[in-house]
Design a protein around this motif. Structure first.
Motif, PDB file in Angstrom:
ATOM      1  N   THR A 181       0.863  -1.036   0.286  1.00 55.62           N
ATOM      2  CA  THR A 181      -0.112  -0.099  -0.256  1.00 55.62           C
ATOM      3  C   THR A 181       0.912   1.212  -0.029  1.00 55.62           C
ATOM      4  O   THR A 181       0.625   2.227  -0.727  1.00 55.62           O
ATOM      5  N   LEU A 182       2.107   1.239   0.721  1.00 51.86           N
ATOM      6  CA  LEU A 182       2.877   2.535   0.840  1.00 51.86           C
ATOM      7  C   LEU A 182       3.467   2.748  -0.224  1.00 51.86           C
ATOM      8  O   LEU A 182       3.711   3.700  -0.930  1.00 51.86           O
ATOM      9  N   VAL A 183       3.834   1.591  -0.980  1.00 52.37           N
ATOM     10  CA  VAL A 183       4.626   1.566  -2.309  1.00 52.37           C
ATOM     11  C   VAL A 183       3.856   2.291  -3.357  1.00 52.37           C
ATOM     12  O   VAL A 183       4.375   3.251  -4.083  1.00 52.37           O
ATOM     13  N   VAL A 184       2.542   1.558  -3.403  1.00 52.12           N
ATOM     14  CA  VAL A 184       1.623   2.177  -4.564  1.00 52.12           C
ATOM     15  C   VAL A 184       1.316   3.640  -4.149  1.00 52.12           C
ATOM     16  O   VAL A 184       1.358   4.539  -5.181  1.00 52.12           O
ATOM     17  N   PHE A 185       1.112   4.093  -2.952  1.00 52.78           N
ATOM     18  CA  PHE A 185       0.843   5.327  -2.860  1.00 52.78           C
ATOM     19  C   PHE A 185       2.032   6.221  -2.827  1.00 52.78           C
ATOM     20  O   PHE A 185       1.597   7.377  -3.710  1.00 52.78           O
ATOM     21  N   ALA A 186       3.086   6.002  -2.674  1.00 49.82           N
ATOM     22  CA  ALA A 186       4.231   6.807  -2.858  1.00 49.82           C
ATOM     23  C   ALA A 186       4.620   7.059  -4.419  1.00 49.82           C
ATOM     24  O   ALA A 186       4.990   8.004  -5.061  1.00 49.82           O
ATOM     25  N   ALA A 187       4.512   5.865  -5.141  1.00 43.66           N
ATOM     26  CA  ALA A 187       4.815   5.797  -6.565  1.00 43.66           C
ATOM     27  C   ALA A 187       3.789   6.673  -7.265  1.00 43.66           C
ATOM     28  O   ALA A 187       4.236   7.478  -8.148  1.00 43.66           O
ATOM     29  N   VAL A 188       2.568   6.428  -7.035  1.00 42.26           N
ATOM     30  CA  VAL A 188       1.601   7.362  -7.675  1.00 42.26           C
ATOM     31  C   VAL A 188       1.759   8.752  -7.386  1.00 42.26           C
ATOM     32  O   VAL A 188       1.631   9.532  -8.119  1.00 42.26           O
ATOM     33  N   SER A 189       2.089   9.226  -5.853  1.00 44.77           N
ATOM     34  CA  SER A 189       2.016  10.455  -5.599  1.00 44.77           C
ATOM     35  C   SER A 189       3.124  11.286  -6.177  1.00 44.77           C
ATOM     36  O   SER A 189       3.155  12.465  -6.378  1.00 44.77           O
ATOM     37  N   ILE A 190       4.175  10.407  -6.453  1.00 47.06           N
ATOM     38  CA  ILE A 190       5.618  11.138  -6.983  1.00 47.06           C
ATOM     39  C   ILE A 190       6.050  11.169  -8.277  1.00 47.06           C
ATOM     40  O   ILE A 190       5.886  12.063  -8.859  1.00 47.06           O
ATOM     41  N   ARG A 191       5.374   9.832  -8.953  1.00 51.57           N
ATOM     42  CA  ARG A 191       5.734   9.686 -10.264  1.00 51.57           C
ATOM     43  C   ARG A 191       4.354   9.830 -11.225  1.00 51.57           C
ATOM     44  O   ARG A 191       4.461   9.786 -12.578  1.00 51.57           O
ATOM     45  N   GLY A 192       3.091   9.781 -10.610  1.00 49.16           N
ATOM     46  CA  GLY A 192       2.037   9.603 -11.474  1.00 49.16           C
ATOM     47  C   GLY A 192       1.546  11.164 -11.904  1.00 49.16           C
ATOM     48  O   GLY A 192       2.181  12.138 -11.436  1.00 49.16           O
ATOM     49  N   PRO A 193       0.805  11.077 -12.970  1.00 46.69           N
ATOM     50  CA  PRO A 193       0.403  12.434 -13.652  1.00 46.69           C
ATOM     51  C   PRO A 193      -0.565  13.135 -12.343  1.00 46.69           C
ATOM     52  O   PRO A 193      -0.892  12.531 -11.268  1.00 46.69           O
ATOM     53  N   GLY A 194      -0.857  14.287 -12.932  1.00 49.88           N
ATOM     54  CA  GLY A 194      -1.535  15.159 -11.804  1.00 49.88           C
ATOM     55  C   GLY A 194      -2.856  14.678 -11.456  1.00 49.88           C
ATOM     56  O   GLY A 194      -3.109  14.734 -10.253  1.00 49.88           O
ATOM     57  N   ALA A 195      -3.576  14.039 -12.394  1.00 49.95           N
ATOM     58  CA  ALA A 195      -5.086  13.404 -12.021  1.00 49.95           C
ATOM     59  C   ALA A 195      -4.749  12.378 -11.019  1.00 49.95           C
ATOM     60  O   ALA A 195      -5.612  12.121 -10.078  1.00 49.95           O
ATOM     61  N   LEU A 196      -3.824  11.412 -11.296  1.00 55.68           N
ATOM     62  CA  LEU A 196      -3.624  10.374 -10.436  1.00 55.68           C
ATOM     63  C   LEU A 196      -3.007  10.624  -8.977  1.00 55.68           C
ATOM     64  O   LEU A 196      -3.430  10.326  -8.286  1.00 55.68           O
ATOM     65  N   ARG A 197      -2.245  11.750  -9.147  1.00 54.58           N
ATOM     66  CA  ARG A 197      -1.508  12.164  -7.784  1.00 54.58           C
ATOM     67  C   ARG A 197      -2.707  12.759  -6.706  1.00 54.58           C
ATOM     68  O   ARG A 197      -2.418  12.502  -5.843  1.00 54.58           O
ATOM     69  N   ARG A 198      -3.422  13.455  -7.417  1.00 54.53           N
ATOM     70  CA  ARG A 198      -4.773  13.800  -6.292  1.00 54.53           C
ATOM     71  C   ARG A 198      -5.459  12.681  -5.978  1.00 54.53           C
ATOM     72  O   ARG A 198      -5.922  12.736  -4.755  1.00 54.53           O
ATOM     73  N   GLY A 199      -5.695  11.543  -6.383  1.00 55.35           N
ATOM     74  CA  GLY A 199      -6.371  10.529  -5.860  1.00 55.35           C
ATOM     75  C   GLY A 199      -5.403   9.385  -5.381  1.00 55.35           C
ATOM     76  O   GLY A 199      -5.807   8.243  -5.229  1.00 55.35           O
ATOM     77  N   GLY A 200      -4.177   9.703  -5.197  1.00 56.97           N
ATOM     78  CA  GLY A 200      -2.970   8.726  -4.956  1.00 56.97           C
ATOM     79  C   GLY A 200      -3.364   7.820  -3.609  1.00 56.97           C
ATOM     80  O   GLY A 200      -3.259   6.834  -3.323  1.00 56.97           O
ATOM     81  N   ALA A 201      -4.002   8.591  -2.658  1.00 53.41           N
ATOM     82  CA  ALA A 201      -4.161   8.101  -1.234  1.00 53.41           C
ATOM     83  C   ALA A 201      -5.334   6.830  -1.569  1.00 53.41           C
ATOM     84  O   ALA A 201      -5.167   5.698  -0.926  1.00 53.41           O
TER      85      ALA A 201
END
Length: 205
Positions: A181-201
């Motif tokens: 869970t932490l890896v997915v959350f961190a990867a999406v929040s740091i490397r994902g596009p803007g729309a994905l970062r907003r819903g990373g959690a």
């Protein structure tokens, strides 16, 4: 500068005091309610499951949390006199109080927990009436430190839940799930596009 300000202003479709069309209001309200209910339900579920309460007790506590949250949210929106903000301000349960609620429920039962809830609510009412006087005390630095201390105070409870697994479950199940869970959350929040970062959690969960 003026063009960028104007473009940002065009993104605002309705002012705070305007009334959007009823279908849009209902749709947005349902979306907001769906997102908010999970947070209102989660804290009571964690509380009762941690202290080993029964399913019936958990259902009653969740029901009470939803009723109280809904009623107080309506009061916030309706604004009767000086009570309420006049805007949609969600009132719900908070995981910040779990560090106190768990030992209170374990040692004193529901009576002690209810007494603490009433006492803390009176303190919040008192602070709200004189909040402007505390601005020099509750600076951003102080508030930020308090917010950091909240998860630290919950760390013992979180570690306790990690070991609370069924007997036939691998002891690595909870740590592995947490790590993924932490890896997915961190990867999406740091490397994902803007729309994905907003819903990373949410995607991490």
């Amino acid at each position: 500068m003026e063009s960028s300000t104007g473009s940002r202003g065009q993104d605002v479709r309705y002012q705070p005091d305007e009334r959007p069309p009823l279908p849009l209001t209902i749709g947005l309200g349902l979306q907001y309610a769906a997102l908010a209910v999970a947070g209102v339900v989660l804290s009571p579920v964690i509380l009762i499951s941690t202290v080993g309460g029964s399913e019936a007790y958990m259902s009653w506590v969740v029901f009470a949390a939803l009723v109280v949250s809904g009623a107080t949210t309506v009061i916030q929106v309706a604004r009767v006199g000086r009570v309420g903000s006049g805007y949609l301000l969600l009132m719900g349960s908070s995981s910040a109080f779990l560090a106190i609620c768990v030992p209170a429920l374990e040692r004193g039962g529901g009576g002690l927990l209810a007494s603490l809830i009433i006492a803390s609510s009176l303190c919040q009412f008192l602070l709200a009436t004189k909040l402007s006087l505390f601005r020099k005390i509750f600076t951003p630095t102080v508030a930020g430190t308090v917010l950091i201390l909240i998860p630290i105070s919950l760390s013992a409870l979180i570690l306790r839940k990690l070991t609370d697994v069924p007997a036939d479950t691998s002891p690595l199940a909870a740590p592995v799930t947490t790590a993924v869970t932490l890896v997915v959350f961190a990867a999406v929040s740091i490397r994902g596009p803007g729309a994905l970062r907003r819903g990373g959690a949410g995607r991490g969960v």
